[in-house]
Scaffold this motif. Structure first.
Motif, mmCIF file in Angstrom:
data_model
loop_
_atom_site.group_PDB
_atom_site.id
_atom_site.type_symbol
_atom_site.label_atom_id
_atom_site.label_comp_id
_atom_site.label_asym_id
_atom_site.label_seq_id
_atom_site.Cartn_x
_atom_site.Cartn_y
_atom_site.Cartn_z
ATOM 1 N N MET A 1 0.831 -1.203 0.000
ATOM 2 C CA MET A 1 0.000 0.000 0.000
ATOM 3 C C MET A 1 0.868 1.258 0.000
ATOM 4 O O MET A 1 0.545 2.252 -0.672
ATOM 5 N N ALA A 2 1.994 1.235 0.718
ATOM 6 C CA ALA A 2 2.883 2.396 0.757
ATOM 7 C C ALA A 2 3.435 2.705 -0.632
ATOM 8 O O ALA A 2 3.653 3.867 -0.985
ATOM 9 N N LEU A 3 3.654 1.651 -1.428
ATOM 10 C CA LEU A 3 4.195 1.841 -2.772
ATOM 11 C C LEU A 3 3.198 2.497 -3.724
ATOM 12 O O LEU A 3 3.583 2.970 -4.792
ATOM 13 N N LEU A 4 1.927 2.521 -3.362
ATOM 14 C CA LEU A 4 0.906 3.133 -4.209
ATOM 15 C C LEU A 4 0.770 4.639 -3.982
ATOM 16 O O LEU A 4 0.086 5.317 -4.743
ATOM 17 N N MET A 5 1.415 5.156 -2.945
ATOM 18 C CA MET A 5 1.258 6.563 -2.615
ATOM 19 C C MET A 5 2.043 7.440 -3.582
ATOM 20 O O MET A 5 3.149 7.097 -4.006
ATOM 21 N N GLU A 6 1.479 8.592 -3.887
ATOM 22 C CA GLU A 6 2.141 9.519 -4.790
ATOM 23 C C GLU A 6 3.356 10.150 -4.144
ATOM 24 O O GLU A 6 4.300 10.528 -4.837
ATOM 25 N N GLN A 7 3.336 10.280 -2.836
ATOM 26 C CA GLN A 7 4.466 10.859 -2.120
ATOM 27 C C GLN A 7 5.114 9.803 -1.234
ATOM 28 O O GLN A 7 4.461 8.851 -0.800
ATOM 29 N N LEU A 8 6.381 9.999 -0.968
ATOM 30 C CA LEU A 8 7.147 9.084 -0.141
ATOM 31 C C LEU A 8 6.537 8.965 1.248
ATOM 32 O O LEU A 8 6.219 9.971 1.876
ATOM 33 N N VAL A 9 6.331 7.756 1.725
ATOM 34 C CA VAL A 9 5.870 7.539 3.104
ATOM 35 C C VAL A 9 7.090 7.558 4.015
ATOM 36 O O VAL A 9 7.986 6.734 3.855
ATOM 37 N N PRO A 10 7.184 8.502 4.968
ATOM 38 C CA PRO A 10 8.354 8.566 5.842
ATOM 39 C C PRO A 10 8.569 7.250 6.586
ATOM 40 O O PRO A 10 7.611 6.550 6.930
ATOM 41 N N LEU A 11 9.823 6.922 6.817
ATOM 42 C CA LEU A 11 10.158 5.671 7.482
ATOM 43 C C LEU A 11 9.470 5.556 8.836
ATOM 44 O O LEU A 11 8.914 4.507 9.182
ATOM 45 N N GLU A 12 9.509 6.642 9.622
ATOM 46 C CA GLU A 12 8.915 6.587 10.958
ATOM 47 C C GLU A 12 7.427 6.259 10.889
ATOM 48 O O GLU A 12 6.901 5.493 11.699
ATOM 49 N N ALA B 1 -5.910 2.873 5.364
ATOM 50 C CA ALA B 1 -6.505 3.780 6.357
ATOM 51 C C ALA B 1 -5.512 4.819 6.853
ATOM 52 O O ALA B 1 -5.910 5.921 7.231
ATOM 53 N N GLN B 2 -4.208 4.476 6.846
ATOM 54 C CA GLN B 2 -3.233 5.367 7.468
ATOM 55 C C GLN B 2 -2.451 6.216 6.469
ATOM 56 O O GLN B 2 -2.090 7.343 6.777
ATOM 57 N N PHE B 3 -2.162 5.687 5.302
ATOM 58 C CA PHE B 3 -1.328 6.419 4.357
ATOM 59 C C PHE B 3 -2.131 7.324 3.420
ATOM 60 O O PHE B 3 -1.638 8.355 2.987
ATOM 61 N N LEU B 4 -3.342 6.929 3.093
ATOM 62 C CA LEU B 4 -4.127 7.665 2.101
ATOM 63 C C LEU B 4 -4.960 8.748 2.792
ATOM 64 O O LEU B 4 -5.665 8.464 3.762
ATOM 65 N N LEU C 1 0.803 1.783 -11.401
ATOM 66 C CA LEU C 1 1.227 2.422 -12.634
ATOM 67 C C LEU C 1 0.831 3.892 -12.669
ATOM 68 O O LEU C 1 1.519 4.718 -13.281
ATOM 69 N N ALA C 2 -0.282 4.209 -12.001
ATOM 70 C CA ALA C 2 -0.767 5.589 -12.000
ATOM 71 C C ALA C 2 -0.060 6.462 -10.978
ATOM 72 O O ALA C 2 -0.126 7.687 -11.047
ATOM 73 N N SER C 3 0.606 5.853 -10.017
ATOM 74 C CA SER C 3 1.264 6.654 -8.975
ATOM 75 C C SER C 3 2.484 7.353 -9.555
ATOM 76 O O SER C 3 3.143 6.856 -10.471
#
Length: 444
Positions: A261-272, A357-360, A410-412
């Motif tokens: 799911m993190a890989l689908l985000m348009e912006q980088l998900v911070p490590l923390e 629920a958390q990243f989007l 592919l859309a991200s």
């Protein structure tokens, strides 16, 4: 005999509500013992039988009572069984004291077993006639510095309960040798305070760290060292069990879902934020208190490897949840639908939903195509929970989920793979993390 015991009804949980076993009349102890210690017998019958034996002060069956404590406690809740054993010890009377002390010294240490023996002896020690001998026995056992963390903690607690200030030097030596589970017994300063002696240890200002330390030690004993042949999923699974809580991802497959799911985000998900969601289901949740920097680094490396694998497969449009392994005991599948039917994707789906629920952002969760994707993942989880099997492989909910996931990938505009490639080298501590829009402490 069995029928008479069944007539007593279901055994009550508390000792105050034990049945009146005098109604059994003049029954041979041997017949009661047959019911009490026959592992093929129903538990209610056995429980009434061993209680009836104890009521008759059948000290000759002491060894079998001990074996009962070791072998059968798993069939009852720990609290109920411990209460039964304490009452049995009390009913057996003073003759049980030397037998209990011998058992404590000679038997191999076990978790609840040691605690029950110590508690039974503590009960006798509250009688003045036996206090001195039992306190000395506890002091002697604690002085041997056995690595039985639960037993040693209980002996310290019992010595405090018995106000055994004369044994403070032995207690201090045990704390110095680090063989007392301070998460259970409290810090040395707390023990010294409770006993009313001069405080020589550090103040109890790191309770959370102490609990984490001894929880780690207990789990390490159960889990052992990480298998040398463990792959990246096995490594992640090991550390989740070693450091996890009730809020932690349920296995490496669930972690893979979060990473996907993190890989689908348009912006980088911070490590923390990524780690917090894995360990505590919240972007600002607590992280484990790592006891070993190498273990922390190994866990982070395993996450990087899993995410690299997922990202590569997504880019090649052939992603399949690796963590969803086939049941080795199931018959070998002969068709694609049989292959899907004997594999579990539930934990992976829950990991995806956790990340969703958390990243989007909330506003996007309610928009197409994200809403449809969430519905498909939910359908996958419900499909398995209901154990429904479609007639065709292409009708399996996983197929739709993977297709939609690939389209979203592919859309991200950017992946999050570099988040783990530049992880920090200092151990992460259980403290409040930056919010979603706050600057990251690692400058990423």
């Amino acid at each position: 005999m069995r029928e008479k015991l069944l007539d007593l009804g279901a055994p009550c949980e508390t000792e105050e509500e034990w049945a009146d076993y005098s109604v059994l009349g003049d029954v041979e102890e041997g017949k009661l013992a047959e019911c009490a210690f026959d592992q093929s017998e129903d538990m209610p019958v056995r429980q009434h039988a061993w209680r009836a034996l104890a009521s008759r002060q059948a000290i000759s069956y002491y060894d079998q009572f001990i074996n009962l404590l070791v072998d059968e406690s798993y069939q009852l809740s720990e609290a109920v069984f411990t209460e039964d054993f304490l009452k049995i010890s009390e009913l057996l009377g003073e003759e049980a004291i030397p037998l209990l002390t011998q058992t404590l010294s000679e038997r191999e240490p076990l978790r609840g077993f040691d605690v029950a023996i110590v508690l039974a002896l503590e009960g006798f020690a509250k009688q003045d006639a036996h206090r001195s001998d039992i306190v000395k026995r506890f002091s002697s056992e604690l002085g041997r510095l056995l690595p039985t963390y639960l037993a040693n903690a209980q002996m310290v607690f019992s010595l405090v309960e018995l106000e055994a200030t004369e044994e403070i030097d032995v207690i201090r030596a045990a704390y110095t040798a680090d063989v007392v589970n301070q998460g259970l017994s409290g810090s040395l300063a707390e023990v010294e305070s409770d006993l009313g002696v001069d405080i020589t240890g550090a103040e109890a200002d790191e309770t959370v760290n102490l609990i984490a330390k001894y929880q780690y030690l207990e789990r390490k004993v159960v889990l052992g060292d990480m298998p040398a042949e463990a792959d990246v999923y096995g490594k992640a699974e090991y550390f989740l069990q070693l450091y996890g809580s009730e809020a932690t991802c349920d296995g490496a497959s669930s972690v893979e879902g979060v990473l996907a799911m993190a890989l689908l985000m348009e912006q980088l998900v911070p490590l923390e934020e990524l780690l917090a969601v894995i360990w505590s289901a919240s972007p600002d949740g607590g992280l484990p208190i790592w006891q070993n920097r190498d273990e922390e680094e190994l866990f982070l490396d395993s996450l990087l490897d899993i995410q690299t694998l997922v990202s590569k497969q997504m880019a090649e449009q052939k992603y399949f949840p690796v963590g969803a392994l086939r049941d080795p005991d199931a018959p070998a599948p002969t068709t694609a639908i049989e292959e899907l039917a004997c594999m579990s994707f539930t934990t992976w789906a829950f990991g995806v939903l956790r990340g969703f629920a958390q990243f989007l952002p909330e506003e996007k969760q309610k928009m197409s195509p994200w809403l449809e994707f969430e519905q498909q993942v939910t359908q996958l989880a419900l499909h398995e929970l209901k154990e429904t099997i479609p007639e065709k492989a292409e009708d399996h909910p996983l197929i739709g989920v993977i297709g939609e996931l690939t389209s979203l990938r592919l859309a991200s505009q950017a992946g999050a793979i570099d988040a783990l490639a530049h992880h920090q080298t200092e151990p992460v501590r259980a403290e409040k993390l930056p919010g979603r829009n706050d600057p990251c402490s690692c400058q990423s």
